[in-house]
Write a protein that holds these residues in place. Structure first.
Motif, PDB file in Angstrom:
ATOM      1  N   TRP A 187       7.594  -5.194  10.562  1.00  0.00           N
ATOM      2  CA  TRP A 187       6.755  -4.586   9.518  1.00  0.00           C
ATOM      3  C   TRP A 187       7.548  -3.635   8.632  1.00  0.00           C
ATOM      4  CZ3 TRP A 187       2.197  -6.478   8.350  1.00  0.00           C
ATOM      5  CH2 TRP A 187       1.435  -5.794   7.385  1.00  0.00           C
ATOM      6  N   ARG A 188       8.725  -3.198   9.134  1.00  0.00           N
ATOM      7  CA  ARG A 188       9.544  -2.294   8.311  1.00  0.00           C
ATOM      8  C   ARG A 188      10.254  -3.055   7.192  1.00  0.00           C
ATOM      9  NH1 ARG A 188      11.977   0.659  13.445  1.00  0.00           N
ATOM     10  NH2 ARG A 188       9.997   1.401  14.260  1.00  0.00           N
ATOM     11  N   THR A 189      10.162  -4.381   7.205  1.00  0.00           N
ATOM     12  CA  THR A 189      10.805  -5.163   6.151  1.00  0.00           C
ATOM     13  C   THR A 189       9.752  -5.615   5.128  1.00  0.00           C
ATOM     14  OG1 THR A 189      10.439  -7.286   7.266  1.00  0.00           O
ATOM     15  CG2 THR A 189      12.438  -6.072   7.865  1.00  0.00           C
ATOM     16  N   PRO A 190      10.125  -5.707   3.846  1.00  0.00           N
ATOM     17  CA  PRO A 190       9.176  -6.174   2.820  1.00  0.00           C
ATOM     18  C   PRO A 190       8.649  -7.567   3.146  1.00  0.00           C
ATOM     19  CG  PRO A 190      11.163  -5.283   1.794  1.00  0.00           C
ATOM     20  CD  PRO A 190      11.420  -5.304   3.266  1.00  0.00           C
ATOM     21  N   GLU A 191       9.501  -8.427   3.759  1.00  0.00           N
ATOM     22  CA  GLU A 191       9.072  -9.802   4.087  1.00  0.00           C
ATOM     23  C   GLU A 191       7.963  -9.770   5.131  1.00  0.00           C
ATOM     24  OE1 GLU A 191      12.329  -8.726   4.428  1.00  0.00           O
ATOM     25  OE2 GLU A 191      12.861  -9.380   2.403  1.00  0.00           O
ATOM     26  N   GLY A 199       0.901   1.325   6.789  1.00  0.00           N
ATOM     27  CA  GLY A 199      -0.300   1.125   5.972  1.00  0.00           C
ATOM     28  C   GLY A 199      -0.060   1.485   4.522  1.00  0.00           C
ATOM     29  N   HIS A 200       0.670   2.570   4.312  1.00  0.00           N
ATOM     30  CA  HIS A 200       0.969   3.046   2.959  1.00  0.00           C
ATOM     31  C   HIS A 200       1.723   1.969   2.167  1.00  0.00           C
ATOM     32  CE1 HIS A 200       2.411   5.778  -0.191  1.00  0.00           C
ATOM     33  NE2 HIS A 200       3.631   5.341   0.054  1.00  0.00           N
ATOM     34  N   TYR A 201       2.767   1.399   2.793  1.00  0.00           N
ATOM     35  CA  TYR A 201       3.570   0.409   2.064  1.00  0.00           C
ATOM     36  C   TYR A 201       2.807  -0.894   1.855  1.00  0.00           C
ATOM     37  CZ  TYR A 201       7.373   3.673   2.190  1.00  0.00           C
ATOM     38  OH  TYR A 201       8.130   4.796   1.988  1.00  0.00           O
ATOM     39  N   LEU A 202       1.943  -1.239   2.788  1.00  0.00           N
ATOM     40  CA  LEU A 202       1.105  -2.432   2.601  1.00  0.00           C
ATOM     41  C   LEU A 202       0.241  -2.269   1.349  1.00  0.00           C
ATOM     42  CD1 LEU A 202      -0.127  -5.125   3.734  1.00  0.00           C
ATOM     43  CD2 LEU A 202      -1.857  -3.694   4.841  1.00  0.00           C
ATOM     44  N   GLN A 203      -0.344  -1.104   1.204  1.00  0.00           N
ATOM     45  CA  GLN A 203      -1.203  -0.877   0.040  1.00  0.00           C
ATOM     46  C   GLN A 203      -0.388  -0.787  -1.255  1.00  0.00           C
ATOM     47  OE1 GLN A 203      -4.565   1.958   0.232  1.00  0.00           O
ATOM     48  NE2 GLN A 203      -3.758   2.795  -1.674  1.00  0.00           N
ATOM     49  N   GLU A 204       0.729  -0.053  -1.197  1.00  0.00           N
ATOM     50  CA  GLU A 204       1.569   0.093  -2.394  1.00  0.00           C
ATOM     51  C   GLU A 204       2.074  -1.255  -2.902  1.00  0.00           C
ATOM     52  OE1 GLU A 204       2.991   3.274  -3.937  1.00  0.00           O
ATOM     53  OE2 GLU A 204       0.965   3.587  -3.176  1.00  0.00           O
ATOM     54  N   GLU A 205       2.520  -2.095  -1.985  1.00  0.00           N
ATOM     55  CA  GLU A 205       3.172  -3.349  -2.382  1.00  0.00           C
ATOM     56  C   GLU A 205       2.190  -4.488  -2.639  1.00  0.00           C
ATOM     57  OE1 GLU A 205       7.069  -2.255   0.362  1.00  0.00           O
ATOM     58  OE2 GLU A 205       5.785  -3.927   0.933  1.00  0.00           O
ATOM     59  N   MET A 215     -16.037   1.720   1.797  1.00  0.00           N
ATOM     60  CA  MET A 215     -17.210   1.287   1.010  1.00  0.00           C
ATOM     61  C   MET A 215     -17.323   2.086  -0.292  1.00  0.00           C
ATOM     62  SD  MET A 215     -19.937   0.936   4.146  1.00  0.00           S
ATOM     63  CE  MET A 215     -21.354   0.463   3.145  1.00  0.00           C
ATOM     64  N   GLU A 216     -16.928   3.374  -0.217  1.00  0.00           N
ATOM     65  CA  GLU A 216     -16.998   4.228  -1.415  1.00  0.00           C
ATOM     66  C   GLU A 216     -15.852   3.967  -2.382  1.00  0.00           C
ATOM     67  OE1 GLU A 216     -16.877   8.049   0.444  1.00  0.00           O
ATOM     68  OE2 GLU A 216     -18.881   7.789   1.313  1.00  0.00           O
ATOM     69  N   GLY A 217     -14.917   3.126  -1.974  1.00  0.00           N
ATOM     70  CA  GLY A 217     -13.791   2.801  -2.859  1.00  0.00           C
ATOM     71  C   GLY A 217     -12.579   3.681  -2.647  1.00  0.00           C
ATOM     72  N   ARG A 218     -12.589   4.484  -1.572  1.00  0.00           N
ATOM     73  CA  ARG A 218     -11.391   5.285  -1.282  1.00  0.00           C
ATOM     74  C   ARG A 218     -10.323   4.389  -0.691  1.00  0.00           C
ATOM     75  NH1 ARG A 218     -13.054  10.851  -1.214  1.00  0.00           N
ATOM     76  NH2 ARG A 218     -15.288  10.998  -0.860  1.00  0.00           N
ATOM     77  N   LYS A 219      -9.068   4.761  -0.904  1.00  0.00           N
ATOM     78  CA  LYS A 219      -7.974   3.991  -0.313  1.00  0.00           C
ATOM     79  C   LYS A 219      -6.712   4.837  -0.265  1.00  0.00           C
ATOM     80  CE  LYS A 219      -7.368   1.673  -4.706  1.00  0.00           C
ATOM     81  NZ  LYS A 219      -7.246   0.441  -5.432  1.00  0.00           N
ATOM     82  N   GLY A 220      -5.810   4.439   0.645  1.00  0.00           N
ATOM     83  CA  GLY A 220      -4.535   5.149   0.756  1.00  0.00           C
ATOM     84  C   GLY A 220      -4.675   6.547   1.297  1.00  0.00           C
ATOM     85  N   VAL A 221      -5.769   6.810   2.038  1.00  0.00           N
ATOM     86  CA  VAL A 221      -5.952   8.149   2.593  1.00  0.00           C
ATOM     87  C   VAL A 221      -6.210   8.069   4.093  1.00  0.00           C
ATOM     88  CG1 VAL A 221      -6.846   9.184   0.474  1.00  0.00           C
ATOM     89  CG2 VAL A 221      -8.453   8.156   2.105  1.00  0.00           C
ATOM     90  N   MET A 222      -5.940   9.192   4.753  1.00  0.00           N
ATOM     91  CA  MET A 222      -6.329   9.347   6.151  1.00  0.00           C
ATOM     92  C   MET A 222      -7.635  10.133   6.175  1.00  0.00           C
ATOM     93  SD  MET A 222      -4.457  11.562   9.170  1.00  0.00           S
ATOM     94  CE  MET A 222      -5.061  13.148   8.594  1.00  0.00           C
ATOM     95  N   LEU A 257      -2.104   9.208   2.499  1.00  0.00           N
ATOM     96  CA  LEU A 257      -1.332   8.841   3.698  1.00  0.00           C
ATOM     97  C   LEU A 257       0.054   9.464   3.687  1.00  0.00           C
ATOM     98  CD1 LEU A 257      -2.290   5.068   4.186  1.00  0.00           C
ATOM     99  CD2 LEU A 257      -2.948   6.999   5.628  1.00  0.00           C
ATOM    100  N   HIS A 258       0.724   9.421   2.520  1.00  0.00           N
ATOM    101  CA  HIS A 258       2.106   9.920   2.508  1.00  0.00           C
ATOM    102  C   HIS A 258       2.170  11.418   2.769  1.00  0.00           C
ATOM    103  CE1 HIS A 258       1.835  11.574  -1.626  1.00  0.00           C
ATOM    104  NE2 HIS A 258       0.979  10.603  -1.803  1.00  0.00           N
TER     105      HIS A 258
END
Ligand code: F6P
Length: 345
Positions: free
Chosen positions: A100-104, A133-139, A302-309, A322-323
């Motif tokens: 998971w640490r690789t982009p592929e 999780g952060h990189y999954l969302q970013e990429e 459901m509220e449309g939030r993302k990239g947060v803890m 997250l970052h």
């Protein structure tokens, strides 16, 4: 879990409990990742049941991010998470994934989520998992919400992490037992608790376990000082001493014990509590925290939030990017250290 006959997802949500779903979420996935922590199962249960109750189809990912890029997904309903609120570990299994640490690797995982029609992913874990999780969302633009699950309590953005309370209780129980032996043999016990980068467990255990001294990674305190502390406690007539060391302190418990023996000649024993602190039935505080954060995580998507803890503080639910959970530092309580030292006279 896939074909459980008694776990259908409801098709209609009673109007009284339906939450606004402006993000139009229809399918969500959840995984546990990194070190297991007591209460992860309670969090899975809360996520699956909240989603199911809102008419969302819930998917469990087995073996964390490793399982995600390999496509280990299962449909989960309310009955699939029955009888797990009290169980340690994680029914979804967990892993620390190199791929998971690789982009592929992340691209493969993102494709799996798209193939399953998943609208968002809930990651239960610590900072390593949140990086994933952060990189999954970013990429790949897949909305991710983090739930803090680690015994270390080292995430910025929440007063406590799931598993922390139980780990402290487990370590404290061991300290109490070792104290019996230490007092009977008039020995010094140096006890190492978990905490690779953080001394939260160590400080709590030091206060609650009546320790003479505590070493944490944040302090970089020279080990030599422990010699005077031990000599002083012997001079005061103490029959045994408890010294707590967080595993991340340089040299660990063995280094502290060596310094004591070299400086005082007194008999010292080292006890490394290790992974025993990660297991066991979660205490009520961990179950309640997990239940509240699991519910909050689904509502957040459901509220449309993302990239947060989702975390909890005095004001209730807190949303932290997250970052920031790993970039910003959650300080250990200096008051606790002072308290431990004040009371060790
Ligand atoms: O992050 C939680 C933690 O328990 C740390 O305190 C510890 O250093 C680490 O995990 C151990 O990890 P592993 O189970 O991979 O050895």
């Amino acid at each position: 879990m896939t074909d459980h006959p008694t776990s259908p997802n409801p098709t209609a949500v009673p109007a009284t409990t339906a939450r606004p779903n402006p993000a139009g979420v229809r399918r969500l996935a959840v995984l546990t990742s990194g070190g297991d922590a007591p209460g992860m199962n309670a969090a899975i249960r809360a996520v699956v049941r909240t989603g199911t109750q809102q008419g969302i189809e819930m998917i469990g990912v087995r073996r964390g991010f490793s399982g995600l890029h390999r496509g280990e997904l299962v449909v989960m309903g309310a009955r699939d998470v029955a009888n797990i609120i009290q169980r340690g570990g994680t029914i979804l299994l967990t892993a620390r994934s190199r791929t998971w640490r690789t982009p592929e690797g992340r691209a493969r995982g993102a494709q799996v989520l798209r193939d399953w029609g998943v609208d968002g992913l809930i990651v239960i874990g610590g900072d390593g998992s949140f990086h994933g999780g952060h990189y999954l969302q970013e990429e790949h633009g897949i909305p991710v919400i983090g739930i803090p699950g680690t015994i270390d309590n080292d995430l910025y953005g929440t007063d406590h992490t799931i598993g922390y309370f139980t780990a402290v209780e487990t370590a404290l129980d061991a300290v109490d037992k070792l104290r019996d032996t230490g007092a009977s043999h008039e020995r010094i016990f140096v006890i190492e608790v978990m905490g690779r980068h953080a001394g939260h467990i160590a400080l709590d255990v030091a206060v609650a376990g009546g320790a003479e001294e505590v070493f944490i990674p944040e302090d970089h305190k020279p080990v030599a000082g422990v010699v005077e502390i031990v000599k002083d406690s012997v001079a005061k007539g103490k029959r045994g001493s408890i010294i707590i060391v967080a595993e991340g302190y340089e040299g660990g418990a063995q280094g502290v014990a060596d310094a004591i023996e070299a400086g005082t000649g007194l008999e010292t024993r080292v006890s490394i509590l290790g992974h025993i602190q990660r297991g066991g039935s979660p205490v009520s505080s961990d179950r309640i925290l997990a239940s509240r954060l699991g519910e909050a995580a689904v509502y957040a998507l459901m509220e449309g939030r993302k990239g947060v803890m989702v975390g909890r503080g005095a004001s209730g639910v807190i949303y932290t990017p997250l970052h920031e959970t790993w970039e910003k530092r959650k300080d250990v309580s200096r008051d606790l250290y002072r308290c431990a030292m004040t009371l060790s006279i």
